[in-house]
Design a protein around this motif. Structure first.
Motif, PDB file in Angstrom:
ATOM      1  N   ASP A 116       3.771  16.132  55.629  1.00  0.00           N
ATOM      2  CA  ASP A 116       4.806  16.646  56.533  1.00  0.00           C
ATOM      3  C   ASP A 116       6.022  17.131  55.750  1.00  0.00           C
ATOM      4  O   ASP A 116       6.672  18.112  56.130  1.00  0.00           O
ATOM      5  N   ARG A 124       4.626   5.803  50.169  1.00  0.00           N
ATOM      6  CA  ARG A 124       4.119   6.864  51.044  1.00  0.00           C
ATOM      7  C   ARG A 124       4.240   6.409  52.504  1.00  0.00           C
ATOM      8  O   ARG A 124       3.313   5.826  53.068  1.00  0.00           O
ATOM      9  N   SER A 125       5.393   6.672  53.100  1.00  0.00           N
ATOM     10  CA  SER A 125       5.639   6.289  54.491  1.00  0.00           C
ATOM     11  C   SER A 125       5.209   7.415  55.429  1.00  0.00           C
ATOM     12  O   SER A 125       4.860   8.509  54.995  1.00  0.00           O
ATOM     13  N   ARG A 126       5.274   7.122  56.724  1.00  0.00           N
ATOM     14  CA  ARG A 126       4.884   8.132  57.710  1.00  0.00           C
ATOM     15  C   ARG A 126       5.904   8.189  58.844  1.00  0.00           C
ATOM     16  O   ARG A 126       5.558   8.207  60.016  1.00  0.00           O
ATOM     17  N   ALA A 143       6.174  11.543  55.688  1.00  0.00           N
ATOM     18  CA  ALA A 143       4.842  11.600  55.084  1.00  0.00           C
ATOM     19  C   ALA A 143       4.766  12.801  54.142  1.00  0.00           C
ATOM     20  O   ALA A 143       5.291  13.873  54.466  1.00  0.00           O
ATOM     21  N   SER A 179       8.696   9.891  61.266  1.00  0.00           N
ATOM     22  CA  SER A 179       8.819  11.230  61.846  1.00  0.00           C
ATOM     23  C   SER A 179      10.077  11.915  61.334  1.00  0.00           C
ATOM     24  O   SER A 179      11.032  11.267  60.915  1.00  0.00           O
TER      25      SER A 179
END
Length: 257
Positions: free
Chosen positions: A180, A136-138, A177, A140
């Motif tokens: 997103d 679970r990365s974030r 994410a 952009s």
């Protein structure tokens, strides 16, 4: 006259399967094979697509209004952010148009091939199940990532490949994410749905009937709550739970249809 009951059943199938990662087109093919349920005509298909489009607009109303008005506001930061988001949505929307145009002759026969659709449903099962193992990365959303999500959306024109499952899984894979990824998946669905509706109205004859209005309403209502269910599943990292279901439906289509 079309049976109102048939319209309502198709509207429920559309509303549930269009947003959950289980492939609405695949389910219609399987339902046709199992229950002798006829494919909706162009007019009914347009009405059901309008219903699911309305569901997205209602759920993301605030985001869509911001994107529509922020580019013309006085706040420079808000303008830049809105224009950037619109650019990313446009980039992600590009692949689906040529894919639909050039692959039309290959895709249309698949709607009559239950085994092929079953195989693609199994592929959706693998795609959706893989989200259980993704970090679970974030990161952009940038141009390359939006383009890859757009490619996933284009692949999902194949009956049996879930549009929401493919785009959200691709978003997760490239590090977006989860919250997103699901938001972006449905923002790019708006131009895709509008394009599909316009294409059907322009190139196919459509005979609209009053019975299709409640169908559009049911599709919108069921779709709205299905969208909420999907978003909750993504936020809780449980999107993978739809994988086994897709595998079962796919195997049923391969073995029994």
């Amino acid at each position: 006259m079309e049976s109102l009951l048939k319209v309502i059943i198709l509207a429920i199938i559309q509303g549930v399967t269009e947003f959950l990662p289980v492939s609405s087109s695949g389910h219609l093919v399987v339902a046709k094979g199992l229950f002798g349920l006829e494919s909706p005509g162009v007019a009914l298909e347009v009405a059901l697509h309008v219903g699911t489009l309305v569901a997205i607009v209602l759920y993301y109303w605030q985001d869509l209004m911001t994107l529509a008005t922020a580019p013309f506001r006085g706040d420079l930061a808000a303008r830049k952010s809105a224009w950037r988001q619109l650019l990313l949505i446009a980039i992600a929307s590009v692949p689906i148009a040529p894919a639909g145009f050039f692959l039309k002759g290959f895709i249309e026969p698949l709607f009559s091939n239950s085994r092929a659709v079953g195989g693609l449903l199994v592929a959706t099962a693998v795609i959706v199940s893989s989200t259980a193992f993704m970090r679970r990365s974030r990161k952009s959303i940038d141009v390359p990532r939006s383009a890859l999500v757009g490619v996933a959306q284009a692949i999902a024109i194949l009956p049996g490949i879930s549009r929401s499952g493919a785009t959200i899984a691709m978003g997760n894979l490239v590090g977006i994410a989860p919250a997103d990824a699901v938001r972006f998946s449905f923002l790019i669905a708006v131009p895709a749905f509008v394009g599909a509706i316009c294409y059907e109205l322009i190139f196919y004859s459509a005979d609209f009937r009053l019975a299709y209005i409640p169908g559009a309403v049911v599709s919108a209502v069921v779709g709205y709550f299905s969208l909420k269910l999907l978003i909750n599943a993504v936020k809780s990292n449980k999107l993978w739970m739809f994988g086994p279901y897709c595998a079962i439906v796919g195997l049923v289509a391969i073995l029994f249809l």
